[in-house]
Design an enzyme around this catalytic site. Structure first.
Site, mmCIF file in Angstrom:
data_model
loop_
_atom_site.group_PDB
_atom_site.id
_atom_site.type_symbol
_atom_site.label_atom_id
_atom_site.label_comp_id
_atom_site.label_asym_id
_atom_site.label_seq_id
_atom_site.Cartn_x
_atom_site.Cartn_y
_atom_site.Cartn_z
ATOM 1 N N TYR A 60 -13.965 3.277 11.704
ATOM 2 C CA TYR A 60 -12.534 3.142 11.361
ATOM 3 C C TYR A 60 -11.676 3.588 12.543
ATOM 4 O O TYR A 60 -10.753 2.899 12.964
ATOM 5 C CB TYR A 60 -12.208 3.978 10.112
ATOM 6 C CG TYR A 60 -10.713 4.182 9.952
ATOM 7 C CD1 TYR A 60 -9.910 3.151 9.476
ATOM 8 C CD2 TYR A 60 -10.093 5.386 10.327
ATOM 9 C CE1 TYR A 60 -8.533 3.316 9.375
ATOM 10 C CE2 TYR A 60 -8.728 5.550 10.231
ATOM 11 C CZ TYR A 60 -7.950 4.518 9.746
ATOM 12 O OH TYR A 60 -6.593 4.675 9.660
ATOM 13 N N LYS A 112 -8.875 1.515 15.243
ATOM 14 C CA LYS A 112 -7.493 1.890 15.608
ATOM 15 C C LYS A 112 -7.362 1.961 17.131
ATOM 16 O O LYS A 112 -6.387 1.478 17.703
ATOM 17 C CB LYS A 112 -7.116 3.248 14.996
ATOM 18 C CG LYS A 112 -6.966 3.216 13.491
ATOM 19 C CD LYS A 112 -5.768 2.407 13.068
ATOM 20 C CE LYS A 112 -5.683 2.193 11.574
ATOM 21 N NZ LYS A 112 -4.776 1.148 11.160
ATOM 22 N N SER A 162 -3.324 5.984 14.357
ATOM 23 C CA SER A 162 -3.752 7.232 13.720
ATOM 24 C C SER A 162 -4.044 8.290 14.779
ATOM 25 O O SER A 162 -4.477 7.968 15.893
ATOM 26 C CB SER A 162 -5.024 6.929 12.914
ATOM 27 O OG SER A 162 -5.649 8.113 12.519
ATOM 28 N N GLY A 177 0.808 -1.224 0.000
ATOM 29 C CA GLY A 177 0.000 0.000 0.000
ATOM 30 C C GLY A 177 0.839 1.271 0.000
ATOM 31 O O GLY A 177 2.076 1.231 -0.156
ATOM 32 N N PRO A 184 -19.640 15.724 7.839
ATOM 33 C CA PRO A 184 -19.895 15.230 9.193
ATOM 34 C C PRO A 184 -18.669 14.519 9.764
ATOM 35 O O PRO A 184 -17.987 13.779 9.049
ATOM 36 C CB PRO A 184 -21.043 14.216 9.009
ATOM 37 C CG PRO A 184 -21.651 14.544 7.695
ATOM 38 C CD PRO A 184 -20.599 15.188 6.849
ATOM 39 N N PHE A 200 0.641 -2.680 8.608
ATOM 40 C CA PHE A 200 -0.093 -1.639 7.874
ATOM 41 C C PHE A 200 -1.446 -2.151 7.379
ATOM 42 O O PHE A 200 -2.269 -1.363 6.901
ATOM 43 C CB PHE A 200 0.665 -1.233 6.596
ATOM 44 C CG PHE A 200 2.054 -0.717 6.787
ATOM 45 C CD1 PHE A 200 2.274 0.606 7.135
ATOM 46 C CD2 PHE A 200 3.156 -1.533 6.600
ATOM 47 C CE1 PHE A 200 3.562 1.097 7.279
ATOM 48 C CE2 PHE A 200 4.444 -1.059 6.741
ATOM 49 C CZ PHE A 200 4.663 0.262 7.085
HETATM 50 P P1 NAD Z 1 -3.343 1.436 1.907
HETATM 51 O O1 NAD Z 1 -4.758 1.015 1.730
HETATM 52 O O2 NAD Z 1 -2.631 2.036 0.763
HETATM 53 O O3 NAD Z 1 -2.465 0.215 2.468
HETATM 54 C C1 NAD Z 1 -3.030 -0.812 3.249
HETATM 55 C C2 NAD Z 1 -2.638 -2.132 2.588
HETATM 56 O O4 NAD Z 1 -3.184 -3.213 3.346
HETATM 57 C C3 NAD Z 1 -3.193 -2.266 1.174
HETATM 58 O O5 NAD Z 1 -2.143 -2.652 0.312
HETATM 59 C C4 NAD Z 1 -4.248 -3.363 1.274
HETATM 60 O O6 NAD Z 1 -4.346 -4.120 0.096
HETATM 61 C C5 NAD Z 1 -3.713 -4.171 2.447
HETATM 62 N N1 NAD Z 1 -4.719 -4.928 3.205
HETATM 63 C C6 NAD Z 1 -5.885 -4.505 3.752
HETATM 64 N N2 NAD Z 1 -6.497 -5.527 4.378
HETATM 65 C C7 NAD Z 1 -5.701 -6.612 4.230
HETATM 66 C C8 NAD Z 1 -5.785 -7.966 4.646
HETATM 67 N N3 NAD Z 1 -6.835 -8.432 5.343
HETATM 68 N N4 NAD Z 1 -4.801 -8.815 4.302
HETATM 69 C C9 NAD Z 1 -3.729 -8.373 3.576
HETATM 70 N N5 NAD Z 1 -3.583 -7.123 3.161
HETATM 71 C C10 NAD Z 1 -4.562 -6.247 3.482
HETATM 72 O O7 NAD Z 1 -3.316 2.426 3.162
HETATM 73 P P2 NAD Z 1 -2.128 3.292 3.738
HETATM 74 O O8 NAD Z 1 -2.510 4.712 3.565
HETATM 75 O O9 NAD Z 1 -0.848 2.804 3.231
HETATM 76 O O10 NAD Z 1 -2.292 2.968 5.281
HETATM 77 C C11 NAD Z 1 -1.524 1.975 5.921
HETATM 78 C C12 NAD Z 1 -1.989 1.857 7.358
HETATM 79 O O11 NAD Z 1 -1.866 3.125 7.991
HETATM 80 C C13 NAD Z 1 -3.473 1.472 7.492
HETATM 81 O O12 NAD Z 1 -3.602 0.617 8.595
HETATM 82 C C14 NAD Z 1 -4.148 2.790 7.763
HETATM 83 O O13 NAD Z 1 -5.334 2.632 8.510
HETATM 84 C C15 NAD Z 1 -3.082 3.514 8.586
HETATM 85 N N6 NAD Z 1 -3.209 4.970 8.531
HETATM 86 C C16 NAD Z 1 -3.253 5.597 7.314
HETATM 87 C C17 NAD Z 1 -3.397 6.976 7.258
HETATM 88 C C18 NAD Z 1 -3.517 7.692 5.935
HETATM 89 O O14 NAD Z 1 -4.000 8.826 5.919
HETATM 90 N N7 NAD Z 1 -3.089 7.106 4.816
HETATM 91 C C19 NAD Z 1 -3.472 7.707 8.448
HETATM 92 C C20 NAD Z 1 -3.419 7.038 9.671
HETATM 93 C C21 NAD Z 1 -3.277 5.658 9.696
HETATM 94 C C1 WQD Z 2 -8.360 16.759 5.340
HETATM 95 C C2 WQD Z 2 -9.121 18.074 5.278
HETATM 96 C C3 WQD Z 2 -11.499 17.808 5.055
HETATM 97 C C4 WQD Z 2 -11.473 16.029 1.064
HETATM 98 C C5 WQD Z 2 -8.511 11.216 7.540
HETATM 99 C C6 WQD Z 2 -8.943 10.221 8.598
HETATM 100 C C7 WQD Z 2 -7.818 9.999 9.592
HETATM 101 C C8 WQD Z 2 -6.542 9.587 8.857
HETATM 102 C C9 WQD Z 2 -6.186 10.580 7.765
HETATM 103 C C10 WQD Z 2 -6.434 7.380 8.062
HETATM 104 C C11 WQD Z 2 -10.413 18.039 6.095
HETATM 105 C C12 WQD Z 2 -10.914 18.471 3.833
HETATM 106 C C13 WQD Z 2 -11.095 16.578 2.273
HETATM 107 C C14 WQD Z 2 -12.160 16.831 0.133
HETATM 108 C C15 WQD Z 2 -12.014 18.677 1.662
HETATM 109 N N1 WQD Z 2 -6.815 8.372 8.203
HETATM 110 N N2 WQD Z 2 -11.360 17.874 2.562
HETATM 111 N N3 WQD Z 2 -12.399 18.129 0.470
HETATM 112 O O1 WQD Z 2 -10.225 13.804 7.591
HETATM 113 O O2 WQD Z 2 -8.076 14.891 8.397
HETATM 114 O O3 WQD Z 2 -8.199 12.456 8.183
HETATM 115 O O4 WQD Z 2 -7.309 10.747 6.885
HETATM 116 O O5 WQD Z 2 -6.215 6.369 7.928
HETATM 117 O O6 WQD Z 2 -8.233 8.996 10.463
HETATM 118 O O7 WQD Z 2 -10.081 10.729 9.278
HETATM 119 O O8 WQD Z 2 -8.136 13.790 6.149
HETATM 120 O O9 WQD Z 2 -7.663 14.198 3.771
HETATM 121 O O10 WQD Z 2 -9.964 13.414 4.436
HETATM 122 O O11 WQD Z 2 -9.262 15.706 5.031
HETATM 123 O O12 WQD Z 2 -12.292 19.840 1.914
HETATM 124 O O13 WQD Z 2 -12.558 16.377 -0.951
HETATM 125 O O14 WQD Z 2 -9.531 18.285 3.930
HETATM 126 O O15 WQD Z 2 -12.740 18.375 5.402
HETATM 127 O O16 WQD Z 2 -10.576 19.312 6.632
HETATM 128 P P1 WQD Z 2 -8.759 13.821 7.633
HETATM 129 P P2 WQD Z 2 -8.753 14.205 4.755
#
Ligand code: NAD
Ligand code: WQD
Length: 332
Positions: free
Chosen positions: A148, A152, A124, A10, A292, A80
């Site tokens: 979600y 976490k 997160s 990912g 929301p 991840f």
């Molecule tokens: P992503 O979706 O790109 O990566 C997650 C990967 O996990 C994907 O490749 C998906 O195919 C794989 N996956 C999901 N369920 C699976 C399963 N049951 N078995 C095997 N593989 C599985 O997301 P990301 O942005 O790289 O996020 C990675 C981690 O970080 C996630 O746990 C996400 O919740 C957390 N996170 C992401 C963000 C963000 O904004 N991107 C913020 C906070 C936390």
């Molecule tokens: C950022 C800002 C929106 C899209 C989320 C998850 C958090 C973590 C990271 C992970 C906000 C605004 C967004 C759009 C907009 N997740 N926005 N138009 O909500 O801070 O965090 O991702 O795994 O748990 O809640 O990130 O990128 O969605 O939004 O105006 O089309 O951009 O309102 O203020 P967020 P985001």
């Protein structure tokens, strides 16, 4: 060290794989490609010049995990693998609880069987809920606004309880703020399926002509320009945070949480305007009603991660915007 990256194909996992390999570690990837594809692993191999052992499997599947632990001499796991679409989690909560919690339980159980004692978990900033920023690790966790977020928060609790029960288990909980940007090569980046939920991929797609208009959710928040503020962190800085976490658990037997953010908040409008300026491109937008569950401001206190992990970000918001646009132009 040999590091198993669960969900390593990912967005964050692929960038972490690059930085781990650059730091001299070996990586093994397991992913079911539910939100990624094998091509990203090929791209990591191109960037690093190293080949990677990878498995297509569901991380909930203990038989598949046992085979991976048997075939590789794993020292440490980074977890991840999870579903992360906030809106979908409110429509399909059971799917999120099943996937995110079961992957964690299967990993922990198979690690125990295989004698692997170190795990880094992708948590997160959402676990803080709606409190007054900056968020500090010593704050109590808050009320999450969606399933979600609760997954976490629950997984942090599960891992903490497992570490309490097993003195050998070492756990690092990394609380990511808002990861954006891409590797400077443009080979790997965030590639959401369908309509992006997050701001940066939406902005990039509008700028690149894939979508017509960005909708900005809310212009009446109590912030200087009325739009929400977030702590955006370059995904390469975030990946480097995982190297620090791996170094930490090599030497200390701990169970602890660390913020990975920059400590600075940028508003939606500041991010959009910076993106336009550094890439010399228009981003067509309109401001609509609030989404929301959004909170007005979210940013990290970074002092504990600096003190304990020696982690400090170096990349600017301008670099985040440039690298995100470079990725979409190369992969439209
Ligand atoms: P992503 O979706 O790109 O990566 C997650 C990967 O996990 C994907 O490749 C998906 O195919 C794989 N996956 C999901 N369920 C699976 C399963 N049951 N078995 C095997 N593989 C599985 O997301 P990301 O942005 O790289 O996020 C990675 C981690 O970080 C996630 O746990 C996400 O919740 C957390 N996170 C992401 C963000 C963000 O904004 N991107 C913020 C906070 C936390
Ligand atoms: C950022 C800002 C929106 C899209 C989320 C998850 C958090 C973590 C990271 C992970 C906000 C605004 C967004 C759009 C907009 N997740 N926005 N138009 O909500 O801070 O965090 O991702 O795994 O748990 O809640 O990130 O990128 O969605 O939004 O105006 O089309 O951009 O309102 O203020 P967020 P985001």
């Amino acid at each position: 060290m040999v590091v198993l990256l669960a969900g390593g194909a990912g967005y964050i996992g692929s960038h972490t794989a690059v930085e781990l390999i650059n730091a001299g570690h070996e990586v093994v990837i397991v992913d079911d490609y539910s939100n990624s594809c094998p091509e990203s692993i090929k791209r990591v191999e191109e960037i690093t010049g190293k080949s990677i052992a990878s498995y297509e499997a569901d991380v909930k599947d203990k038989a598949a995990l046992r085979k991976i632990f048997a075939e590789n001499d794993i020292d440490c796991v980074i977890h991840f693998a999870g579903l992360k679409a906030v809106g979908e989690s409110t429509r399909l909560p059971a799917k999120y609880y099943r996937n995110n919690i079961d992957t964690t339980l299967s990993l922990i159980e198979c690690m125990k069987e295989a004698g692997v004692t170190k795990i880094v978990f992708s948590s997160s900033a959402t676990v803080y809920g709606d409190q007054k920023p900056p968020y500090v690790e010593t704050m109590p966790k808050g009320e999450c606004s969606n399933p979600y977020g609760w997954t976490k928060s629950m997984m942090e609790q599960i891992l903490t309880d497992c570490a309490k029960a097993d003195p050998e288990l070492t756990v690092v909980l990394l609380r990511y703020f808002n990861p954006i940007g891409a590797h400077s090569s443009g080979k790997i980046g965030e590639d959401p399926q369908g309509i992006p939920n997050n701001l940066m991929p939406y902005v990039s797609q509008v700028a690149a002509g894939v979508r017509e208009q960005l909708t900005i959710f809310g212009g009446d928040y109590p912030t200087p320009d009325g739009t929400c503020r977030r702590d955006y962190i370059h995904v390469v800085d975030l990946a480097l945070g995982h190297i620090k976490a791996v170094e930490k658990i090599l030497k200390d037997n701990i169970c602890d949480a660390y913020n990975l953010g920059t400590g600075k908040g940028y508003s939606v409008l500041e991010l959009v305007n910076t993106f336009s300026k550094v890439n010399n491109v228009d981003v067509n937008y309109k401001i609509v009603e609030r989404r929301p569950g959004d909170i007005d401001a979210c940013y990290a206190d970074t002092s504990y991660a600096l003190k304990e992990l020696n982690f400090k970000t170096t990349k600017t918001i301008e670099e985040m915007c440039k690298d995100a646009y470079n990725f979409i132009l190369k992969n439209k």
